[in-house]
Design an enzyme around this catalytic site. Structure first.
Site, short mmCIF file in Angstrom:
data_model
loop_
_atom_site.label_atom_id
_atom_site.label_comp_id
_atom_site.label_asym_id
_atom_site.label_seq_id
_atom_site.Cartn_x
_atom_site.Cartn_y
_atom_site.Cartn_z
CG ASP A 110 -5.10 2.35 0.85
OD1 ASP A 110 -6.06 1.57 0.77
OD2 ASP A 110 -3.98 2.02 1.27
N GLY A 138 -8.78 3.78 7.33
CA GLY A 138 -8.51 5.20 7.51
C GLY A 138 -7.04 5.54 7.72
CB SER A 177 -0.89 0.01 1.24
OG SER A 177 -1.40 1.31 1.43
CG HIS A 205 -3.81 -1.64 -1.53
ND1 HIS A 205 -4.90 -2.41 -1.86
CD2 HIS A 205 -4.21 -0.86 -0.49
CE1 HIS A 205 -5.91 -2.11 -1.06
NE2 HIS A 205 -5.52 -1.17 -0.22
CG MET A 261 -11.21 2.92 2.37
SD MET A 261 -9.64 2.91 3.26
CE MET A 261 -8.53 3.20 1.90
CG MET A 281 -8.45 7.02 2.82
SD MET A 281 -7.43 7.11 4.30
CE MET A 281 -6.63 5.51 4.24
CG HIS A 313 -9.17 -0.04 -0.35
ND1 HIS A 313 -8.54 -0.22 0.87
CD2 HIS A 313 -10.50 -0.15 -0.09
CE1 HIS A 313 -9.44 -0.42 1.81
NE2 HIS A 313 -10.64 -0.38 1.26
CG MET A 345 -11.31 -3.02 5.48
SD MET A 345 -9.84 -2.50 4.57
CE MET A 345 -8.86 -1.69 5.84
N GLY A 397 -2.77 3.91 8.03
CA GLY A 397 -1.78 2.84 8.01
C GLY A 397 -1.20 2.65 9.40
N GLY A 398 -0.48 1.55 9.56
CA GLY A 398 0.30 1.35 10.78
C GLY A 398 -0.48 0.92 12.01
N GLY A 412 1.27 -2.11 4.05
CA GLY A 412 1.75 -0.74 3.91
C GLY A 412 3.02 -0.51 4.71
CB SER A 413 3.55 0.41 8.25
OG SER A 413 2.64 -0.52 8.75
CG ASP A 441 -5.99 -2.89 3.31
OD1 ASP A 441 -4.90 -2.62 3.83
OD2 ASP A 441 -6.66 -2.07 2.65
N GLY A 442 -4.57 -4.44 6.35
CA GLY A 442 -4.47 -3.84 7.67
C GLY A 442 -3.63 -4.67 8.63
#
Ligand code: DX5
Ligand code: ZN
Length: 217
Positions: free
Chosen positions: A34, A143, A7, A32, A67, A36, A65, A138, A145-146, A198-199, A176-177
């Site tokens: 994101d 909303g 991500s 990916h 959101m 928002m 993705h 999810m 990352g990390g 992501g992170s 994801d997440g």
């Protein structure tokens, strides 16, 4: 086959092209992306102009993705901006409008996915399953990352994998997440085959090593 989708929410946006090239060289399968809107989730990220630039700079598969509230409004725009797959949330509109958004993406010749937030049951996806290329579970509240991986979402992944199998459908399950080399093993065992990170990827200097560690977890 397991696919890894870093991500870019955790990338350095000031050098996004180089960050994407880095994960490509590191063996990533998808990018990916994101989006928002500050309404569906309490954060604002990137959107259509950035997607257009990314599309021009890479031939990688772009997994977008959304959101956002009422994605039917933007489904065609994201397809035309260069998405290879457009994913939105089952909670983001009425069933009728979700179906309409799915049909728009398919009529643009792109792949389509539908996602569930942690508090939404797997059954919410059942009416749409036979039209989808991918589901997204999810494993954090969308909303940011990390965040920490929510282990209580593992039964939902198992339930959806069983449902897809029993209906004889060809549908990927993305997670994801909070995915890292430790939690990746759990989601794969539960039946996921596309892993967003992501992170865990962009937060480390050696992206290639992280991608391989997640793939081989
Ligand atoms: C969260 C986004 C994720 C996020 C994942 O709302 O949808 O894609 O970037 O970040 P990590 O892997 O750090 O949890
Ligand atoms: Zn995402």
């Amino acid at each position: 086959m397991i696919k890894i989708a870093p991500s870019i929410l955790s990338a350095d946006f000031a050098k996004l092209g180089a960050e994407i090239e880095d994960i490509k060289q590191g063996g990533a399968d998808y990018v990916h992306f994101d989006v928002m809107d500050g309404e569906f989730v309490p954060n604002i990220s990137i959107g259509i102009p950035v997607l257009k630039s990314v599309r021009k700079s890479t031939d990688m598969f772009l997994d977008v993705h959304l959101m956002i509230d009422r994605p039917v409004r933007y489904a065609e725009t994201f397809c035309k901006a260069g998405a290879d797959l457009v994913m939105f949330h089952v909670e983001s509109d009425t069933a009728e409008k979700i179906n309409e958004a799915i049909d728009i993406v398919k009529s643009c010749g792109k792949k389509v996915g539908l996602s569930v937030k942690p508090k939404t049951p797997a059954e919410a996806l059942y009416p749409f399953l036979d039209k989808l290329d991918m589901l997204l579970v999810m494993t954090v509240e969308p909303g940011f990352g990390g965040q920490s991986f929510m282990h209580d979402q593992l039964p939902k992944i198992e339930q959806l994998r069983k449902e897809i199998y029993s209906k004889g459908l060809d549908c990927d399950i993305e997670v994801d997440g909070g995915v890292d080399p430790v939690t990746a093993k759990l989601v794969k065992q539960a039946g996921a085959n596309v892993l967003v990170a992501g992170s865990a990827v962009f937060g480390k200097a050696d992206r290639s090593a992280q991608i391989e560690a997640i793939r081989n977890a």
